[in-house]
Motif scaffolding. Sequence first.
Motif, PDB file in Angstrom:
ATOM      1  N   LEU A  96      63.616 -45.614  95.843  1.00 14.18           N
ATOM      2  CA  LEU A  96      62.751 -44.589  96.054  1.00 14.18           C
ATOM      3  C   LEU A  96      61.728 -44.890  97.074  1.00 14.18           C
ATOM      4  N   GLU A  97      60.966 -46.186  97.247  1.00 11.80           N
ATOM      5  CA  GLU A  97      60.161 -46.506  98.065  1.00 11.80           C
ATOM      6  C   GLU A  97      60.722 -46.547  99.661  1.00 11.80           C
ATOM      7  N   GLN A  98      61.945 -46.947  99.613  1.00 12.69           N
ATOM      8  CA  GLN A  98      62.784 -46.939 101.128  1.00 12.69           C
ATOM      9  C   GLN A  98      62.867 -45.537 101.502  1.00 12.69           C
ATOM     10  N   LEU A  99      63.555 -44.821 100.855  1.00  8.61           N
ATOM     11  CA  LEU A  99      63.455 -43.401 101.058  1.00  8.61           C
ATOM     12  C   LEU A  99      62.476 -42.683 101.322  1.00  8.61           C
ATOM     13  N   TRP A 100      61.473 -42.892 100.739  1.00 10.07           N
ATOM     14  CA  TRP A 100      60.258 -42.114 100.928  1.00 10.07           C
ATOM     15  C   TRP A 100      59.349 -42.722 102.350  1.00 10.07           C
ATOM     16  N   SER A 101      59.428 -43.836 102.538  1.00 13.06           N
ATOM     17  CA  SER A 101      58.815 -44.400 103.687  1.00 13.06           C
ATOM     18  C   SER A 101      59.867 -44.168 104.940  1.00 13.06           C
ATOM     19  N   SER A 102      61.035 -43.666 104.477  1.00 10.83           N
ATOM     20  CA  SER A 102      61.723 -43.211 105.937  1.00 10.83           C
ATOM     21  C   SER A 102      61.672 -41.820 106.341  1.00 10.83           C
ATOM     22  N   GLY A 103      60.844 -41.354 105.324  1.00 15.06           N
ATOM     23  CA  GLY A 103      60.544 -39.726 105.515  1.00 15.06           C
ATOM     24  C   GLY A 103      61.416 -38.831 104.881  1.00 15.06           C
ATOM     25  N   GLN A 104      62.252 -39.337 103.842  1.00 14.61           N
ATOM     26  CA  GLN A 104      63.312 -38.433 103.186  1.00 14.61           C
ATOM     27  C   GLN A 104      62.456 -37.438 102.045  1.00 14.61           C
ATOM     28  N   LYS A 105      62.846 -36.318 102.044  1.00 12.24           N
ATOM     29  CA  LYS A 105      62.084 -35.250 101.016  1.00 12.24           C
ATOM     30  C   LYS A 105      63.024 -35.216  99.920  1.00 12.24           C
ATOM     31  N   MET A 106      62.271 -35.626  98.916  1.00 12.29           N
ATOM     32  CA  MET A 106      62.743 -35.687  97.509  1.00 12.29           C
ATOM     33  C   MET A 106      62.335 -34.706  96.374  1.00 12.29           C
ATOM     34  N   ALA A 107      63.079 -34.702  95.365  1.00 12.60           N
ATOM     35  CA  ALA A 107      62.767 -33.828  94.400  1.00 12.60           C
ATOM     36  C   ALA A 107      63.244 -34.051  93.116  1.00 12.60           C
ATOM     37  N   VAL A 108      62.949 -33.764  91.949  1.00  8.92           N
ATOM     38  CA  VAL A 108      63.619 -33.761  90.669  1.00  8.92           C
ATOM     39  C   VAL A 108      63.654 -32.742  89.806  1.00  8.92           C
ATOM     40  N   VAL A 109      64.933 -32.538  89.434  1.00 12.15           N
ATOM     41  CA  VAL A 109      65.318 -31.615  88.200  1.00 12.15           C
ATOM     42  C   VAL A 109      65.436 -32.138  86.944  1.00 12.15           C
ATOM     43  N   ALA A 110      64.756 -31.833  86.155  1.00 15.30           N
ATOM     44  CA  ALA A 110      64.811 -32.567  84.769  1.00 15.30           C
ATOM     45  C   ALA A 110      65.302 -31.558  83.522  1.00 15.30           C
ATOM     46  N   GLY A 111      65.899 -32.306  82.372  1.00 15.63           N
ATOM     47  CA  GLY A 111      66.434 -31.523  81.360  1.00 15.63           C
ATOM     48  C   GLY A 111      65.123 -31.672  80.337  1.00 15.63           C
ATOM     49  N   ARG A 112      63.931 -31.956  80.682  1.00 13.42           N
ATOM     50  CA  ARG A 112      62.756 -31.942  79.717  1.00 13.42           C
ATOM     51  C   ARG A 112      61.834 -31.476  80.160  1.00 13.42           C
ATOM     52  N   ALA A 113      60.786 -31.064  79.514  1.00 13.74           N
ATOM     53  CA  ALA A 113      59.300 -30.463  80.184  1.00 13.74           C
ATOM     54  C   ALA A 113      58.831 -30.968  81.238  1.00 13.74           C
ATOM     55  N   GLN A 114      58.246 -30.358  82.092  1.00  6.32           N
ATOM     56  CA  GLN A 114      57.967 -30.722  83.303  1.00  6.32           C
ATOM     57  C   GLN A 114      56.542 -31.681  82.967  1.00  6.32           C
ATOM     58  N   ALA A 115      55.714 -31.347  82.028  1.00  9.81           N
ATOM     59  CA  ALA A 115      54.413 -32.190  81.789  1.00  9.81           C
ATOM     60  C   ALA A 115      54.981 -33.699  81.367  1.00  9.81           C
ATOM     61  N   GLU A 116      55.939 -33.816  80.548  1.00 14.44           N
ATOM     62  CA  GLU A 116      56.499 -34.799  79.831  1.00 14.44           C
ATOM     63  C   GLU A 116      57.014 -35.909  80.921  1.00 14.44           C
ATOM     64  N   VAL A 117      57.651 -35.151  81.703  1.00 14.86           N
ATOM     65  CA  VAL A 117      58.363 -36.064  82.982  1.00 14.86           C
ATOM     66  C   VAL A 117      57.473 -36.359  84.018  1.00 14.86           C
ATOM     67  N   LEU A 118      56.327 -35.666  84.435  1.00 13.74           N
ATOM     68  CA  LEU A 118      55.217 -35.847  85.258  1.00 13.74           C
ATOM     69  C   LEU A 118      54.375 -37.015  84.710  1.00 13.74           C
ATOM     70  N   ALA A 119      54.157 -37.112  83.346  1.00 12.83           N
ATOM     71  CA  ALA A 119      53.428 -38.024  82.708  1.00 12.83           C
ATOM     72  C   ALA A 119      53.987 -39.491  82.655  1.00 12.83           C
ATOM     73  N   GLU A 120      55.533 -39.413  82.648  1.00 17.89           N
ATOM     74  CA  GLU A 120      56.105 -40.756  82.639  1.00 17.89           C
ATOM     75  C   GLU A 120      56.190 -41.187  84.378  1.00 17.89           C
ATOM     76  N   MET A 121      56.349 -40.515  85.110  1.00 13.57           N
ATOM     77  CA  MET A 121      56.113 -40.600  86.596  1.00 13.57           C
ATOM     78  C   MET A 121      54.744 -41.283  86.892  1.00 13.57           C
ATOM     79  N   ARG A 122      53.889 -40.761  86.679  1.00  7.11           N
ATOM     80  CA  ARG A 122      52.462 -41.035  86.722  1.00  7.11           C
ATOM     81  C   ARG A 122      52.276 -42.270  86.321  1.00  7.11           C
ATOM     82  N   THR A 123      52.746 -42.913  85.145  1.00 10.40           N
ATOM     83  CA  THR A 123      52.389 -44.210  84.355  1.00 10.40           C
ATOM     84  C   THR A 123      53.361 -45.222  85.269  1.00 10.40           C
ATOM     85  N   LEU A 124      54.402 -44.638  85.930  1.00 10.69           N
ATOM     86  CA  LEU A 124      55.357 -45.613  86.648  1.00 10.69           C
ATOM     87  C   LEU A 124      54.674 -45.861  88.159  1.00 10.69           C
TER      88      LEU A 124
END
Length: 222
Positions: A96-124
């Motif tokens: 993800l770091e390599q993709l982001w550093s190269s300017g790649q636009k990225m998104a996520v579609v999740a099978g769970r609630a947005q807040a739950e996934v965002l909380a995990e992302m922020r922790t990571l």
Amino acid sequence: MITSFGSFDLIIFDWDGTLFDSVSPIIDLFLDAKKEQPESTQGEALKESGMVPVLDQIITADHAVQVNDLKMLLNLEGFTTFRKPATLYAGIAELLEQLWSSGQKMAVVAGRAQAEVLAEMRTLKIDHYFFSVVGSDQGPVKPNPAMIHAILALAECVPNRALMIGDSAMDMEMATLARVSMLGTAYVTRDHEEYCLKRLEPWQPLAIAESVDELSQFLLGQ
């Protein structure tokens, strides 16, 4: 971004089973419980609960299995935590770091609630890599293509310039309905191919990555 399959303006990732390893802790517990003599106390408890045949039928069925379905069944039996913690698959943070550093636009579609996934992302500490994170609580759920359509509109991206990456048949069906290219990931069950790989092949994705290293090779064009 120029991948092994051409150039894409937008990459849309599934979360559970593609970037975030929330599946294998459940599969590991299930496989332990199937043993004649489970190695863990949790495995022994699950075996004694009588849930193993039910889980076996769900996991090996032809229809797609969602993490939430398995978690809900286990939670009802008192299994709310697992011996193996859920985290990113090894190598995903670097990819993800390599993709982001190269300017790649990225998104996520999740099978769970947005807040739950965002909380995990922020922790990571990876939430800044994604310009959009869409959860199952924000509209029609997979395989309805509405989540992908919303991301495409926000990114001002046409379908043939987007790539969907996921580990389930529902991810592949959603990508097909949205008319975007698709790439499968099967590393979550690499040692137990029947749980994942056979569900992806009928959808004929561009490729199926059986490891994070292989996914990196595909996306970085190496």
